[in-house]
Scaffold this active site. Structure first.
Site: not given
Ligand SMILES: [Mg+2]
Ligand SMILES: [Zn+2]
Lengths: 481, 97, 495
Positions: A80, A155, A179
């Protein structure tokens, strides 16, 4: 045999160890998938083929020399884009960090690299991890590989999509309010948020520091256990990192739930929950019951207060954490400014997207003089009570079972218009962060349009092994979705 | 909506947050902030009498470093990302403290 | 002025701690070096970096708190103080607001005492020494900011984070002081404690000790405090005195003309001897303090407190007591020498080497104090080594040089720690110890000054002083005055 890139991380690692597949071939397969699919899916912000191939040579040598024995040796991973990677751009999907190249690597990523895993690139996300759809990224939306008209969740949407689209063997995400778990649910992969303090936050660009945890997204519970075992560490660079002696998570890969007590919170099955989702989740509970677990409904208190408490605390911390982005030391700087404060304000207004600005403003407000007690302190007290409610539940149950989100993945462009509605979608995930608990999400079915439904298991602090064992068992019962 | 955010308040929040908002953004921000505060106000329904605010989830205390120099001169790497650099320092508009 | 006003003063004193590394990272705190050469991701606020607390900072803070009679907060935490300024890379300072490490202490101050110089000038105590307690509200730990350098050529400022993250303790007093004299006495007392502990060198001029003055005025007899202002940028005792006088006057003028004092932060300009407000619309002064989630709480046990107590050095009172019994020097000497740890250390070390406590003390009290005052220096700035002072005393004892020469040598030694033995050798300063040669000079002087000889013989003992002076002059100062005196007496009494 399935394609190399469709293998689970553990299966691929085994083939690499047994010389059936070379590290280069593993990379080739992932990059081929990226080349083929990522234009549409857009799971990645940055892909670094050269660096990956260069490292692959090195790793292959070490594997051949018997120096690297980890099950993840040579296995390609996606990270990420809020985790710092030395010499590799790290943007947090924000214009304000559009050109930022860290000088150090996050401890979790370093741990992965020490295990021989190879970073393919950096995945898309909601800007600064603020969002639940990966639509607030400054670099464009990510699409759900299961149905590209839908969002992948967020996210960590890029990480979940990259795993679901076989554009990597596994990925790392971060979870501040769901997330990792929610996008795992939307994309039909497995995602886990460990107990707060299990994985070092050093190098993770902070959103809500007291809530943020890094965790894995992968194709199976077995992968999750292996990856979590590799990334968990007591890091002297992170004061909130814990010295745990029980991070041998793979020891919990056992097919057995006999005698386990499972609590189903009634509040998690009430208004707003899609009936198809409710049915699939309840079916999973039935399956576990059939395998010997005891299942009981109960009232988990204060569920509706988790969201306002969460947004108060997360946004307060975020408003402070994001102060450092000011156009002076790194990242974006506005072109025209008259003086210092004008430089700050223009840089930040031009550099941050609307959702981030919204949260910074709310966070600044709840901490400001005259409001601190009424909002921020109040939220911390409610947090204490929420933690207490979980303590009571875990006195009775080994873990809690419920949905990960009220619906399956929404269509692109349907969520952002009403932020409040988006926030309400986090209802089943955020209390886990408030209480620092571990949570795992894995697929438990599909809705009638074929979109995955996510099952969430929540454990008491340090009970990852219970969750892994239950999830592993459930996967065996469930079979392929 | 119970909460009403005044022009002065949104101006002040802009100063605290170091964000420059145009008129349209200000109006939107006033609405968003008021709506969120209405929602957060629901916390008032929870009886928190005598409850200690929970700042840290775990009871862990005392994480220290020894007073030993571990870092060398890393200024080139540190300055690599600076939008503007001069004489191994970061450049900012002229400021008087 | 129609009404009588009282000045109410509280101080916020920042002290830079003498740790080797910064408060939250392993960067060196050493002075100097090109900009940003003592920095890392933590102290430049890089995304993803995290602070880890330096244990020594906690121990220094505890030690200062214990020395100033504070309660130690057994469970303390760090908070973030949020404000945007480029010297602060995170745009928040890690500090302590809600649970500072030390609280509710005090120091005893004495005012009305004569200064060392006044005493040296022969003044005696007036007998009006006032003792008073100044309360310490709290002591907290925090990080220092970087430095802004104003670029001479460009229309910009440059930011150097070498000082960013250097540990500070902030000692916040109660508003217990009423005059500049009390403020200085308080600061000197604090400085003495901190220096004795080795926690800091406390140099005002170099900024390792910084005092912000909170000042308000009220009519004498009034219970209520007036509105206070905070004065920053005071880097010497003189500027503190001037700033207090100036701000008192400014506030009284405002009140006398019917105005109201605004609570604000003002910056003292030492060259103009005036202050100005540091206000800007963009500085909201709303710091939004909240507990720093990146740092975990500090729990301080009884054992830890005992350990820190046990490792505390000998403070001034015990030291004074010991000097009396161990060295047998006068109280007056003891008071002067122990005024700073630096002079006390020099005293003990030099005495150990030459075995002459009173002589070491004399050098420290007279010549050292004189030169410090002349050069406007702090005792902390002394460079000469105790060994060289001991050497100098030995040179005089062995009559290699006389006292006058020793004073000249000391001045050189004071400048740059010159080796006195070498210096005397190289500059031919050894005194004439050949009594034959001196005797010759004496005889010559007696022959040349019949009037003085007559005075002496006529009973004016003092006349011999003039003759000694003449001999010394001819011997170019290299004779021992005692020997000269004795020789002259012998010659005169013989004749
Ligand atoms: Mg301070
Ligand atoms: Zn540093």
């Amino acid at each position: 045999m399935s394609d190399i890139n469709e293998l689970s991380a553990v299966a691929l690692g085994r083939k690499i160890k047994e010389k059936e597949v070379s590290v280069k071939e593993a990379l080739d397969a992932c990059f081929a998938a990226i080349d083929k699919k990522d234009e549409e899916v857009h799971a990645y912000i940055t892909v670094d083929k050269d660096a990956a191939y260069k490292r692959a040579e090195d790793v292959q040598k070490k594997i051949d020399a018997g120096e690297l024995k980890s099950p993840l040796a040579g296995v390609p991973a996606a990270i990420k884009d809020n985790m710092c990677t030395k010499d590799l751009k790290t943007t947090c999907a924000s214009k304000i960090l559009y050109n930022f190249v860290p000088t150090f690597t996050a401890t979790a990523v370093e741990n992965l690299e020490n295990a021989g895993s190879i970073v393919l690139g950096k995945t898309n996300m909601d800007e600064f991890a603020m969002g639940s759809t990966t639509e607030t990224s400054a670099f464009g939306v990510t699409r759900n590989p299961r149905n590209t008209a839908h969002v992948p969740g967020g996210s960590s949407g890029g990480s979940a999509a990259a795993v679901a689209a076989d554009e990597c063997a596994f990925a790392l995400g971060s979870d501040t309010g769901g997330s990792i778990r929610q996008p795992a649910g939307y994309c039909g992969v497995v995602g886990m948020k460990p107990t707060y303090g299990t994985v070092s936050r050093y190098g993770l660009v902070a959103y809500g520091s007291s809530l943020d945890q890094i965790g894995p997204l992968a194709k199976s519970t077995e992968d999750i256990a292996v990856i979590l075992e590799a990334i968990a560490s007591h890091d002297k660079k992170d004061s909130t990192s814990l010295d745990r002696k029980d991070t041998d998570f793979t020891s919990a890969l056992k097919e057995d739930v006999k005698g386990m007590k499972i609590g189903l919170p009634r509040d998690y099955f009430g208004d707003g929950l899609d009936p198809e989702v409710a049915a699939a989740v309840k079916k999973a509970a039935e399956d576990l019951k059939a395998a010997g677990a005891e299942v009981e409904e109960f009232d988990l208190k204060l569920v509706k207060y988790a969201i306002p408490a969460y947004y108060t605390i997360a946004d307060a911390e975020a408003s402070s954490n994001l102060e450092r982005f000011d156009g002076i030391k790194y990242g974006y700087r506005t072109d025209n400014f008259t003086d210092l404060h004008d430089l700050y304000k223009k840089t930040r207004s031009e550099g941050f997207g609307p959702e981030v600005q919204r949260r910074i403003m709310l966070g600044s407000f709840v901490l400001s003089s005259g409001y601190y007690d009424a909002y921020y302190l109040k939220a911390l007290k409610v947090k204490a009570l929420i933690k207490q409610a979980f303590d009571e539940a875990f006195a009775k149950y080994d873990f809690i079972l419920g949905p990960v989100a009220p619906t399956t993945a929404p269509e692109l462009g349907k969520s952002l218009s009403d932020p409040m509605k988006m926030y309400l979608g986090d209802i089943y995930t955020i209390s886990v962060n408030l209480a620092g608990l571990p949570g795992i999400c894995l697929p438990c079915g599909k809705d009638k349009t074929g979109l995955p439904i996510g099952l969430q298991l929540i454990g008491d602090c340090f009970k990852e092994k219970t969750l892994i064992q239950a999830a592993y068992t459930y996967e065996k019962i469930r079979g392929t979705v | 909506m119970a909460n009403v955010i005044s022009d002065e308040t949104i101006e002040y929040v802009g100063i605290l947050s170091k964000l420059k908002l145009n008129e349209e953004q200000k109006e939107q921000a006033k609405k968003d902030l008021a709506q969120m505060l209405d929602y957060i106000d629901e916390l008032g329904e929870v009886d928190t009498e005598g409850v200690e605010p929970m700042t840290h989830i775990h009871p862990e205390v005392n994480c220290f470093r020894e007073d030993v120099v571990t870092n060398g001169d890393d200024h080139e790497a540190i300055l690599k990302n600076a939008p503007e650099e001069k004489d191994s320092a970061f450049v900012v508009p002229r400021t008087f403290d | 002025m129609s009404k009588e006003y009282e000045t109410v003063i509280g101080l916020e004193v920042h002290v830079e701690l003498a740790t080797k590394t910064k408060i939250f990272c392993g960067c060196s705190t050493a002075f100097g070096g090109a900009p940003n050469t003592h920095t890392c991701p933590v102290c430049t606020g890089m995304p993803g970096s995290l602070p880890v607390l330096n244990k020594q900072v906690v121990e220094y803070a505890m030690a200062v708190g214990l020395a100033t009679n504070c309660e130690i907060t057994r469970h303390c935490k760090f908070d973030r103080k949020n404000y945007f300024y480029p010297d602060n890379p995170q745009n928040y300072q890690i500090s302590q607001l809600y649970l500072p490490i030390c609280r509710n202490g005090y120091v005893e101050i004495e005012t009305g005492k004569l200064s060392v110089n006044e005493k040296n000038a022969g003044k005696t105590e007036s007998g009006e020494v006032k003792r008073k307690r100044v309360g310490i509200h709290e002591i907290h730990m925090e990080e220092d900011a970087g430095k802004l350098i104003h670029d001479e050529w460009g229309d910009c400022s440059l930011v150097d984070y070498n000082r960013s993250g250097v540990p500070l303790i902030e000692i916040v007093s109660e508003p217990d002081m009423r005059s500049a004299e009390e403020v200085i006495a308080y600061l000197e007392k604090l400085r003495m404690f901190v220096q004795y502990l080795g926690a800091s060198d406390c140099k005002l001029e170099e900024g390792s000790m910084r005092a912000d003055v909170n000042l308000s005025v009220r009519e004498v007899g009034s219970e209520k405090f007036g509105t206070r202002t905070e004065m920053k940028n005071l880097n010497s005792f003189t500027s503190i005195q001037h700033a207090i006088a100036g701000e008192r006057e400014r506030q009284i003028d405002i009140l006398e003309s019917g105005g109201t004092v605004i609570q604000e932060t003002r910056r003292w300009d030492d060259t103009k001897s005036e202050s100005y407000a540091m206000r800007s619309k963009e500085d909201a002064q709303d710091y939004r303090y909240f507990p720093d989630p990146d740092l975990i709480p500090i729990d301080i046990s009884d054992e830890w407190i005992e350990k820190v107590k046990a490792s505390a050095p000998e403070f001034r009172p015990e030291k004074m007591e010991r000097y009396k019994t161990e060295y047998g020097i006068p109280d007056y000497d003891i008071e002067l020498i122990t005024a700073t740890k630096k002079t006390a250390d020099i005293f003990e070390e030099a005495t150990k080497l030459c075995g002459q406590p009173k002589k070491v003390s004399n050098w420290l009290m007279v010549e050292t104090m004189r030169l410090l005052k002349e050069k406007n220096m702090d005792a902390e700035d002394i460079v000469f080594s105790p060994a060289h002072l001991a050497d100098l005393i030995n040179l005089v004892d062995k009559k290699v040089i006389n006292n006058n020469t020793a004073k000249q040598v000391f001045e050189v030694m004071f400048e740059n720690d010159t080796d006195p033995v070498k210096y005397v050798e190289e500059n031919g300063l050894k005194q004439e110890n050949d009594t034959g040669a001196i005797k010759g000079i004496c005889e010559q002087v007696i022959a040349d000054n019949p009037a003085s000889v007559a005075d002496y013989k006529g009973g004016k003992q003092k006349a011999i002083g003039f003759l000694v002076g003449q001999v010394m002059k001819q011997a170019k100062g290299k004779a021992d005055p005692g020997t000269v005196n004795q020789l002259l007496k012998e010659l005169l009494d013989q004749a």
